[in-house]
Design an enzyme around this catalytic site. Structure first.
Site, PDB file in Angstrom:
ATOM      1  N   HIS A 357       0.815  -1.211   0.000  1.00 50.81           N
ATOM      2  CA  HIS A 357       0.000   0.000   0.000  1.00 50.81           C
ATOM      3  C   HIS A 357       0.858   1.275   0.000  1.00 50.81           C
ATOM      4  O   HIS A 357       0.345   2.371  -0.225  1.00 50.81           O
ATOM      5  CB  HIS A 357      -0.933  -0.004   1.212  1.00 50.81           C
ATOM      6  CG  HIS A 357      -2.234   0.689   0.975  1.00 50.81           C
ATOM      7  ND1 HIS A 357      -2.482   1.461  -0.149  1.00 50.81           N
ATOM      8  CD2 HIS A 357      -3.381   0.730   1.702  1.00 50.81           C
ATOM      9  CE1 HIS A 357      -3.696   1.943  -0.095  1.00 50.81           C
ATOM     10  NE2 HIS A 357      -4.272   1.524   1.018  1.00 50.81           N
ATOM     11  N   ASP A 361      -2.222   2.257  -4.661  1.00 50.49           N
ATOM     12  CA  ASP A 361      -3.469   2.687  -4.024  1.00 50.49           C
ATOM     13  C   ASP A 361      -4.529   1.605  -4.166  1.00 50.49           C
ATOM     14  O   ASP A 361      -4.461   0.749  -5.057  1.00 50.49           O
ATOM     15  CB  ASP A 361      -3.974   3.994  -4.652  1.00 50.49           C
ATOM     16  CG  ASP A 361      -3.064   5.169  -4.340  1.00 50.49           C
ATOM     17  OD1 ASP A 361      -2.396   5.123  -3.288  1.00 50.49           O
ATOM     18  OD2 ASP A 361      -3.017   6.114  -5.153  1.00 50.49           O
TER      19      ASP A 361
END
Length: 386
Positions: A357, A361
């Protein structure tokens, strides 16, 4: 007695550990494939060295007889370490060792000198007190409290050292958890059309290409399409920079008797279904017989792991560092699905994408997984590039 014959120095050659790869500095001498006195041919493997990536053979440098080993199994060895001596003429190889009984007879025990008679050894005060002190009955063993666990006896347990490959896998996976911001997103795929495509063309495919058509090539092609649509998933973090790749190297996780290995399909974006199936078969065979090279496992920009072959219904795969994401495939299960307002049975597969992450995204991960779903459910999209 050990009888030694005169052996010319030029008759003996050393078998040494070969170069093991740029990133490998040492390994463990896993097993000897020959015994002293065995005949060997030039380049014939006489031992195996296990590294944290691959198992490497130590070959005989000459044709001859194994005279002796100068290392033992379990030793840590480096490139150039001598592990055996080969006699080109075979002299001196059969060494008669002294029998244990003869060895005991040849070594006489030296009698221990007795203490001088005039010197009396007086007992210490503690010994006297201990003698005179009456013995008190030991208290009865108390019952095990309810909170104390009852452990099985140690003789029912075995302690086995971890292999270097297992240590390496454990370290890399733990490093992945500690370094990456791991997050997993899921979707499900209707396998009807891909299974129909495979069923209709499997015979013609084998006849033309000499290899079976499997589901993995379809998922590799779908992954290539997804990575091209979401190129950030094909990138990697390097310090404060992002390295964007203009190629797609797909790593395929393969379980072997010795542990997990991840060979790489190079330039997968340039390959068709037949090329991918041939490369998967070649790498899988080498993985199972332990002959994968370092180059065949180095790099890779994205990994696919198929837990479905073992019956896994759903899982959260762990990223293979330094790659930013991994796709997990699972077993195909017939489930009731609503199609056109009707409930019908469909062969369904859960798919999972674990991603870093820090780099990717959530929307990009979801779009990527959605692309996998669309392409697998309708393979014609690959032909039309839509």
């Amino acid at each position: 007695m050990v009888r030694c014959s005169h052996i010319p120095l030029g008759d003996l050659v050393d078998a040494v550990v070969p170069f093991m790869g740029e990133s490998i500095t040492d390994g463990t001498l896993a097993a000897f494939l020959k015994k002293p006195g065995d005949s060997v041919q030039i380049d014939e493997p006489i031992a195996q060295v296990e590294t944290d990536k691959v198992t490497i053979d130590v070959a005989s440098p000459e044709t001859g007889v194994v005279q002796k080993f100068v290392a033992k199994e379990g030793d840590t060895v480096e490139p150039g370490t001598k592990i055996a001596v080969i006699s080109k003429s075979g002299e001196g190889a059969n060494v008669t060792h002294v029998a244990p009984s003869e060895e005991k007879n040849t070594v006489k025990e030296t009698p221990k000198p007795s203490a001088p008679a005039e010197k009396e050894i007086k007992p210490s005060i503690e010994t006297v007190v201990a003698k005179d002190k009456p013995k008190t009955p030991s208290p009865a063993p108390s019952r095990t409290s309810a909170t104390e666990p009852i452990l099985p006896p140690k003789e029912r347990e075995r302690r086995v050292p971890m292999t270097r490959l297992r240590k390496r896998v454990a370290a890399r996976l733990k490093d992945s958890q500690n370094t990456f911001a791991l997050l997993t997103t899921f979707n499900e795929v209707d396998m009807t059309n891909l299974m129909k495509l495979r069923s209709e063309y499997k015979d013609a495919f084998v006849e033309k290409h000499g290899v079976k058509l499997g589901f993995m090539s379809g998922f590799v092609k779908a992954a290539v399409s997804g990575l091209q649509n979401q190129p950030i998933i094909n990138a990697v973090i390097d310090g404060d920079d992002i390295i964007c790749r203009d190629y797609v190297d797909i790593s395929i996780a393969v379980g072997t008797p010795k542990g997990l290995v991840v060979p790489v399909i190079r330039d997968a974006e340039k390959m068709n279904f037949a090329d991918i199936e041939k490369e998967i078969n070649r790498l899988a065979k080498k993985a199972n017989d332990g002959s994968l090279s370092i180059d065949e496992m180095a790099g890779g920009s994205f990994t696919i792991s198929n837990g479905g072959v073992y019956g896994s219904l759903l899982s959260t795969p762990i990223i293979n560092p330094p790659q930013p994401a991994i796709l997990g495939m699972h077993s195909i299960v017939s489930r009731p699905m609503v199609v056109g307002g009707n409930v019908v049975p469909r062969p369904m597969m859960y798919i999972a994408l674990t991603y870093d992450h820090r780099l990717i995204d959530g929307s990009e991960a979801v779009f990527f997984l959605r692309r996998i779903k669309d392409v697998v459910e309708d393979p014609r999209r690959l032909l039309l590039d839509i």
